[in-house]
Design a protein around this motif. Structure first.
Motif, PDB file in Angstrom:
ATOM      1  N   UNK A 147      34.424  30.489  40.098  1.00  9.86           N
ATOM      2  CA  UNK A 147      34.454  30.608  38.645  1.00  9.86           C
ATOM      3  C   UNK A 147      33.300  29.830  38.018  1.00  9.86           C
ATOM      4  N   UNK A 148      33.029  28.642  38.545  1.00  6.36           N
ATOM      5  CA  UNK A 148      31.920  27.857  37.997  1.00  6.36           C
ATOM      6  C   UNK A 148      30.589  28.545  38.269  1.00  6.36           C
ATOM      7  N   UNK A 149      30.487  29.248  39.413  1.00  2.00           N
ATOM      8  CA  UNK A 149      29.271  30.015  39.693  1.00  2.00           C
ATOM      9  C   UNK A 149      29.143  31.193  38.733  1.00  2.00           C
ATOM     10  N   UNK A 150      30.279  31.865  38.453  1.00  2.00           N
ATOM     11  CA  UNK A 150      30.249  32.977  37.506  1.00  2.00           C
ATOM     12  C   UNK A 150      29.781  32.502  36.133  1.00  2.00           C
ATOM     13  N   UNK A 151      30.254  31.327  35.719  1.00  2.00           N
ATOM     14  CA  UNK A 151      29.824  30.773  34.430  1.00  2.00           C
ATOM     15  C   UNK A 151      28.350  30.370  34.466  1.00  2.00           C
ATOM     16  N   UNK A 152      27.926  29.764  35.561  1.00  3.42           N
ATOM     17  CA  UNK A 152      26.550  29.273  35.669  1.00  3.42           C
ATOM     18  C   UNK A 152      25.537  30.412  35.666  1.00  3.42           C
ATOM     19  N   UNK A 153      25.886  31.532  36.312  1.00  2.00           N
ATOM     20  CA  UNK A 153      24.928  32.619  36.485  1.00  2.00           C
ATOM     21  C   UNK A 153      25.249  33.864  35.666  1.00  2.00           C
ATOM     22  N   UNK A 154      26.200  33.758  34.749  1.00  3.99           N
ATOM     23  CA  UNK A 154      26.519  34.888  33.878  1.00  3.99           C
ATOM     24  C   UNK A 154      27.120  36.067  34.601  1.00  3.99           C
ATOM     25  N   UNK A 155      28.059  35.804  35.498  1.00  4.32           N
ATOM     26  CA  UNK A 155      28.660  36.863  36.323  1.00  4.32           C
ATOM     27  C   UNK A 155      30.092  37.165  35.912  1.00  4.32           C
ATOM     28  N   UNK A 156      30.475  36.836  34.700  1.00  5.49           N
ATOM     29  CA  UNK A 156      31.877  37.003  34.288  1.00  5.49           C
ATOM     30  C   UNK A 156      32.338  38.449  34.361  1.00  5.49           C
ATOM     31  N   UNK A 157      31.410  39.407  34.175  1.00  5.41           N
ATOM     32  CA  UNK A 157      31.819  40.816  34.231  1.00  5.41           C
ATOM     33  C   UNK A 157      32.225  41.230  35.640  1.00  5.41           C
ATOM     34  N   UNK A 158      31.813  40.454  36.649  1.00  4.92           N
ATOM     35  CA  UNK A 158      32.163  40.735  38.036  1.00  4.92           C
ATOM     36  C   UNK A 158      33.293  39.836  38.530  1.00  4.92           C
ATOM     37  N   UNK A 159      33.882  39.041  37.636  1.00  3.58           N
ATOM     38  CA  UNK A 159      34.834  38.008  38.039  1.00  3.58           C
ATOM     39  C   UNK A 159      35.872  37.880  36.938  1.00  3.58           C
ATOM     40  N   UNK A 160      36.972  38.618  37.049  1.00  6.20           N
ATOM     41  CA  UNK A 160      37.939  38.736  35.958  1.00  6.20           C
ATOM     42  C   UNK A 160      39.291  38.197  36.416  1.00  6.20           C
ATOM     43  N   UNK A 161      39.821  37.255  35.669  1.00  7.03           N
ATOM     44  CA  UNK A 161      41.137  36.669  35.990  1.00  7.03           C
ATOM     45  C   UNK A 161      42.235  37.595  35.476  1.00  7.03           C
ATOM     46  N   UNK A 162      42.490  38.630  36.245  1.00  7.60           N
ATOM     47  CA  UNK A 162      43.407  39.684  35.805  1.00  7.60           C
ATOM     48  C   UNK A 162      44.772  39.618  36.462  1.00  7.60           C
ATOM     49  N   UNK A 163      44.939  38.827  37.520  1.00 12.59           N
ATOM     50  CA  UNK A 163      46.178  38.880  38.284  1.00 12.59           C
ATOM     51  C   UNK A 163      46.244  40.142  39.122  1.00 12.59           C
ATOM     52  N   UNK A 164      47.305  40.252  39.912  1.00 10.43           N
ATOM     53  CA  UNK A 164      47.460  41.438  40.758  1.00 10.43           C
ATOM     54  C   UNK A 164      48.880  41.956  40.684  1.00 10.43           C
ATOM     55  N   UNK A 165      49.008  43.260  40.905  1.00  9.92           N
ATOM     56  CA  UNK A 165      50.300  43.926  40.976  1.00  9.92           C
ATOM     57  C   UNK A 165      50.624  44.241  42.431  1.00  9.92           C
ATOM     58  N   UNK A 166      51.892  44.090  42.792  1.00 10.45           N
ATOM     59  CA  UNK A 166      52.411  44.638  44.042  1.00 10.45           C
ATOM     60  C   UNK A 166      53.263  45.836  43.651  1.00 10.45           C
TER      61      UNK A 166
END
Length: 440
Positions: free
Chosen positions: A118-137
């Protein structure tokens, strides 16, 4: 000194959908001639780039080099489903869970890896590739629902939150009435795996040097380790191998690593009319109640279906195998989305997983100043990141307490002798997938 000749090098076939929907990659550098560095990392996936980033934080003045056999994001790092899972996820079990003590430790360590990413996503502007969405079973059968109830009971014992969903709630999310019930857990990150790893490499490129399309042919271990490719070599006093199953190709953990492939297909873009017919939400990820069932992701106007595991001890798959399993993907897709008719798949691919019989990682110092991180047991995005960053801490002698915890874990158990493995492993996978039934 000792010489480790590579018996195999990665050579993944077919373009994965995750890589295929990205813009064309930028020009890359191939290793040619002789070079020197302070650190050489072989393998530019989640583990390798996590190790490189962590080293750049711990020893920022050192010269760090990463070498990958293929383009960054082309191989296994860009071929998974993109679930960075915080919770227990034991593929060989019946309900993903293990003992409470082990699972609490695993959750804490997985979440540390997610925060590092997450800190890498923030540092390099990668939030569109890293979404805290949770998962469904999602469960399609009473058998699947029973597994989910066991999983939920396990989560209750771990004091972990979840939401129980009925068929209508799942249909509102997915657009299909295929599932009769489900469970939502909030901690999973949904990554675009190739997009994230390519973006991470680009972000790190100002601090480290990356060579691509440069398969390592040998590693000579000594006072200075020498890493050779067909056209060049690098010498460095410290070496990190983050090549997952290909650790065995260099002679490490021989007859202890289980080489499995899993497969995915991605649709062409759905037309607006098809999206209206389907309904549901635009972005979600669902894993099956039974670990051997079908994983489904929707990413806007595309849908990905992943299922089927095969035992490939030579660490390669084939066009024929991908085509055959693609037909199974089509059947699974039609069962879930009959309203979309005969939906063409634009991409089909396979990806290499490395497992051990006891679900243990390959981690630690295997020779003087030679460190490894691999055998991620089907969780390459999160556990690759975890053991990659911990390998860097181990190598520089930091006081990170998770290093000691990782070193206390079991090492990969020895495989059964031949021909038991060649006969038994495919039969075991077949039986587990048959058990999944409609969940597949």
């Amino acid at each position: 000194m000792s010489l480790h000749q590579a018996t195999r090098t990665p050579a993944d076939i077919n373009l994965s959908g995750w890589y295929g929907i990205l813009p064309p990659p930028k020009a890359h550098e191939v290793l040619r001639g002789r070079h020197e560095a302070d650190w050489v990392i072989v393998g530019g996936g989640y583990a390798g780039l996590a190790a490189a980033r962590r080293l750049s934080q711990l020893v920022p003045e050192d010269r760090i080099v990463v070498i990958d056999a293929q383009r960054i994001g082309w191989g296994a790092a860009g071929r998974n489903s993109g679930f960075m899972i915080d919770l227990p996820h034991e593929l060989g079990g019946e309900n993903y869970g293990g003992s409470h003590g082990h699972d609490r430790k695993r959750i804490r360590m997985n979440r540390a890896a997610i925060e590092f990413s997450s800190s890498a996503a923030d540092e390099y502007g990668l939030q569109r590739f890293f979404i805290r969405a949770g998962k469904f079973h999602g469960a399609a059968t009473d058998h699947g629902l029973a597994i989910l109830r066991e999983f939920e009971n396990h989560l209750t014992g771990l004091a972990e939150p979840f939401e129980q969903l009925d068929a209508q709630q799942l249909k509102k999310i997915t657009g299909t009435d295929f599932f009769i019930g489900g469970t939502f857990t909030p901690g999973t990150v949904m990554a675009q795996p190739a997009g994230f790893i390519c973006g991470l490499a680009e972000g790190l490129s100002s601090r480290i040097r990356i060579f691509e399309n440069s398969p390592v042919t040998s590693v000579q271990i000594g006072k200075l380790h020498i890493v050779k490719t067909a056209e060049g070599e690098i010498s460095a006093p410290r070496l990190i191998l983050t090549v997952n199953g290909h650790l065995e190709s260099f002679g490490f953990f021989k007859k202890r690593l289980l080489h499995v492939f899993t497969y995915a297909s991605m649709t062409r873009p759905l037309a607006k009319s098809e999206q209206a017919t389907l309904g549901g939400e635009l972005h979600w990820g669902l894993i099956p109640a039974d670990p051997m069932g079908s994983t489904i992701r929707r990413i806007g106007d595309r849908i990905v279906v992943r299922n089927t595991f095969t035992y490939n001890s030579d660490m390669s798959t084939s066009e024929k195998q991908i085509k055959r399993i693609g037909a199974a993907h089509d059947r699974s897709f039609r069962a879930r989305f009959p309203m979309l008719g005969e939906m063409p798949m634009e991409f089909r691919w396979g990806g290499h997983l490395c497992l051990s019989l006891n679900s243990a990682p390959a981690f630690g110092e295997v020779d003087e100043r030679v460190f490894v991180a691999g055998c991620c047991n089907g969780l390459g995005t999160v556990q690759g990141t975890l053991y990659g960053m911990l390998t860097a801490d181990l190598a520089v002698g930091s006081d990170e307490p998770m290093v000691a915890e990782a070193l206390q874990e079991q090492t990969p158990a020895r495989l059964y002798p031949e021909p038991l493995m060649s006969i038994g492993a495919p039969l075991k996978l077949w039986a587990m997938q048959r058990r999944a039934g409609r969940e597949l």
